[in-house]
Design a protein around this motif. Structure first.
Motif, PDB file in Angstrom:
ATOM      1  N   ILE A  51      -2.149  -0.145  -2.596  1.00 52.12           N
ATOM      2  CA  ILE A  51      -2.027   1.089  -2.127  1.00 52.12           C
ATOM      3  C   ILE A  51      -1.450   1.946  -3.342  1.00 52.12           C
ATOM      4  O   ILE A  51      -0.423   1.767  -3.684  1.00 52.12           O
ATOM      5  CB  ILE A  51      -1.359   1.151  -0.999  1.00 52.12           C
ATOM      6  CG1 ILE A  51      -2.267   0.516   0.231  1.00 52.12           C
ATOM      7  CG2 ILE A  51      -1.154   2.823  -0.413  1.00 52.12           C
ATOM      8  CD1 ILE A  51      -1.274   0.291   1.341  1.00 52.12           C
ATOM      9  N   GLU A  58      -1.855   8.123   0.601  1.00 53.25           N
ATOM     10  CA  GLU A  58      -2.095   6.786   0.192  1.00 53.25           C
ATOM     11  C   GLU A  58      -3.549   6.668   0.630  1.00 53.25           C
ATOM     12  O   GLU A  58      -4.352   6.652   1.337  1.00 53.25           O
ATOM     13  CB  GLU A  58      -1.023   5.878   1.255  1.00 53.25           C
ATOM     14  CG  GLU A  58       0.325   6.210   1.059  1.00 53.25           C
ATOM     15  CD  GLU A  58       1.017   5.212   1.863  1.00 53.25           C
ATOM     16  OE1 GLU A  58       0.719   4.273   2.371  1.00 53.25           O
ATOM     17  OE2 GLU A  58       2.478   5.347   1.757  1.00 53.25           O
ATOM     18  N   GLU A  60      -6.356   3.010  -0.500  1.00 54.36           N
ATOM     19  CA  GLU A  60      -6.409   1.616  -0.936  1.00 54.36           C
ATOM     20  C   GLU A  60      -7.375   1.497  -1.964  1.00 54.36           C
ATOM     21  O   GLU A  60      -8.678   2.280  -1.878  1.00 54.36           O
ATOM     22  CB  GLU A  60      -6.852   1.005   0.243  1.00 54.36           C
ATOM     23  CG  GLU A  60      -7.013  -0.574  -0.107  1.00 54.36           C
ATOM     24  CD  GLU A  60      -7.314  -1.431   1.340  1.00 54.36           C
ATOM     25  OE1 GLU A  60      -8.086  -2.543   1.045  1.00 54.36           O
ATOM     26  OE2 GLU A  60      -6.868  -1.092   2.281  1.00 54.36           O
TER      27      GLU A  60
END
Length: 110
Positions: A51, A58, A60
């Motif tokens: 992340i 945020e 991934e």
């Protein structure tokens, strides 16, 4: 003539503006809090999942993903979801990214 080395043998030659980061599963960033630079930064996820945070968002990333972090935007690697290695490099602002404050993601086809 070049020689073969492993990714772990590559240091962080800061004067050249690139490096490779290795994070173990569950490891959180060594950098305290978000930070920014006067240049754009790019990351290429070589292996794993992690992340990354940019401007409070945020996202991934996984193997093959490329992230763009615009100059003066606060960012940070947050946590490795599995053992992860990524290449970071810096560069001048590209015109097509200069107006976008959010993280730009491009997936490499394999």
């Amino acid at each position: 003539m070049g020689i073969k080395i492993t990714a772990e043998q590559i240091g962080v030659p800061r004067e050249q503006g690139w490096g490779i980061v290795h994070m173990k599963k569950g490891q959180r960033s060594d950098v305290r809090g978000e930070h920014s630079h006067p240049y754009d930064e790019y990351v290429v996820i070589l292996s794993g999942r992690c992340i990354l945070r940019n401007a409070g968002q945020e996202v991934e990333y996984c193997t093959g993903d490329i992230g763009h972090f615009p100059h003066h935007e606060a960012h940070n690697s947050v946590e490795a979801l599995e053992d992860t290695s990524y290449l970071w490099t810096r560069g001048d602002t590209l015109p097509e990214f200069a107006h976008e404050p959010e993280v730009s993601r491009v997936s490499m086809e394999t």
